[in-house]
Design an enzyme around this catalytic site. Structure first.
Site, mmCIF file in Angstrom:
data_model
loop_
_atom_site.group_PDB
_atom_site.id
_atom_site.type_symbol
_atom_site.label_atom_id
_atom_site.label_comp_id
_atom_site.label_asym_id
_atom_site.label_seq_id
_atom_site.Cartn_x
_atom_site.Cartn_y
_atom_site.Cartn_z
ATOM 1 N N GLY A 155 10.969 -4.551 -0.235
ATOM 2 C CA GLY A 155 12.220 -3.858 -0.505
ATOM 3 C C GLY A 155 13.131 -3.946 0.707
ATOM 4 C CB ILE A 157 11.988 -0.695 4.908
ATOM 5 C CG1 ILE A 157 12.898 0.521 4.723
ATOM 6 C CG2 ILE A 157 11.269 -0.616 6.252
ATOM 7 C CD1 ILE A 157 12.154 1.838 4.585
ATOM 8 N NE ARG A 177 6.849 -2.210 -7.575
ATOM 9 C CZ ARG A 177 7.360 -0.988 -7.682
ATOM 10 N NH1 ARG A 177 6.894 -0.156 -8.591
ATOM 11 N NH2 ARG A 177 8.343 -0.599 -6.896
ATOM 12 N NE ARG A 238 5.709 9.355 2.243
ATOM 13 C CZ ARG A 238 6.893 9.211 2.839
ATOM 14 N NH1 ARG A 238 6.997 8.426 3.901
ATOM 15 N NH2 ARG A 238 7.954 9.847 2.377
ATOM 16 C CD GLU A 267 2.690 12.063 8.776
ATOM 17 O OE1 GLU A 267 3.867 12.482 8.726
ATOM 18 O OE2 GLU A 267 2.366 10.889 8.512
ATOM 19 C CG HIS A 285 6.366 10.356 9.610
ATOM 20 N ND1 HIS A 285 5.703 10.770 8.480
ATOM 21 C CD2 HIS A 285 7.401 9.606 9.157
ATOM 22 C CE1 HIS A 285 6.299 10.302 7.399
ATOM 23 N NE2 HIS A 285 7.352 9.592 7.788
ATOM 24 N N GLY A 287 9.714 6.929 11.976
ATOM 25 C CA GLY A 287 10.431 5.850 11.304
ATOM 26 C C GLY A 287 11.928 6.048 11.179
#
Length: 319
Positions: A155, A157, A177, A238, A267, A285, A287
């Protein structure tokens, strides 16, 4: 005026946008709101602006009441939201894709450099005060030029990470996909393949797929064993996309060379073995953690909530 409940601290620009039209109850505590407090505060809310730390499930939706119209999540991922429960109650759910693409890709590529060039080890060595001296074989890492990056989930990112890798002279393969836009594929000279083939041929595997039942533990002991023992695994998606215990064992046993993680399966808890290993770079985390990105995310969530309360279609609707 409607009542908007914000479940955690978000930038002032988003709060001001909400308050211009509605009454806002925004959690301002330094700590994460407790479940008990959250269930109490959402009672009577027309809109909830949620963070990924809050579980938005049937219990919370029922506590809010039948007047609730929208849950606006300040995150691109929405595994914290029970989307079917929202849909069943006629509640619109939204997220914040797009605005965090570049910031997250920066972190993904930062982790690639940290893992392959052993930057974390070097920094810890300096801070420890241990004696060190330059040498031909001192903290040797792995170069990226001419190596293959395997992107799992191509996608926005994933594509942004691939562009950074291309600038470093890497070849790009991906699993997704569906086929990406032919123009982007040509720009990146990227080849699509299935996951098994990607794992066996990639020198670095970077995970950017959404999390759900189909991707839970997508990377486990079997997949790690299929990778090169010189390969590196990067995760900014994730945490539960990886079986963390299997990864810790693989790193400890030399099944793969190293890893870089910005997210974790439970997390903020991290598997204790990972904390003892030098061949994994660990970030809390980060990002989307730039001032610009977090502000844009919160403002987009606010705009989504406002649109629904006006009777309009939100910009980025999940359900």
């Amino acid at each position: 005026m409607s009542r908007v409940v914000v479940t955690g601290r978000i930038p002032d620009a988003a709060i001001e946008k909400l308050r211009a039209e509605h009454d806002v109850d925004a959690w301002a505590g330094p700590e994460t709101i407790s479940r008990e407090e959250l269930l109490s505060r959402v009672a009577g809310a027309d809109a909830i602006v949620s963070l990924l730390t809050e579980r938005v499930d049937a219990e919370l939706l029922d506590a809010a009441g039948p007047q609730l119209k929208v849950v606006a999540n300040v995150a691109v991922g929405y595994d914290n939201i029970d989307v079917p429960a929202c849909t069943q109650r006629g509640i619109v759910a939204t997220n914040t894709p797009g605005v965090l693409t570049e910031a997250t890709a920066d972190i993904a590529f930062g982790l690639i450099l940290m893992a392959t060039r052993r930057l974390g080890e070097g920094e810890r060595l300096i801070r420890s005060g241990q004696a060190w001296k330059w040498g031909m074989f001192f903290l040797l890492g792995s170069s990226l030029q001419g190596k293959t990056l395997g992107v799992v989930g191509m996608g926005g990112i994933g594509q942004a990470t691939a562009r950074r890798a291309k600038a470093f002279g890497m070849d790009i393969v991906y699993q997704s996909r569906s086929e990406i836009d032919p123009q982007i594929a040509a720009e990146l000279d990227a080849r699509r393949m299935d996951l098994d083939e990607l794992l066996t041929m990639s020198d670095v595997v970077s995970l950017h797929c959404p999390y759900g039942p189909a991707t839970h533990h997508l990377i486990g002991a079997e997949q790690l064993a299929a990778m090169k023992n010189s390969a590196f695994l990067i995760n900014t998606a994730r945490g539960a996309v990886i079986d963390e215990a299997a990864l810790a064992a693989a790193l400890q046993d030399g099944v793969i060379a190293g890893a870089g993680l910005d997210v974790f399966e439970r997390e903020p808890k991290v598997h204790p073995w990972l904390l003892e290993l030098d061949n994994v770079a660990l970030l809390p985390h980060l990002g989307s953690a730039t001032v610009e990105t977090r502000t844009a995310m919160a403002v987009l969530a606010a705009e989504n909530a406002l649109a629904v309360l006006r009777g309009e279609r939100p910009l980025t609707q999940i359900s």
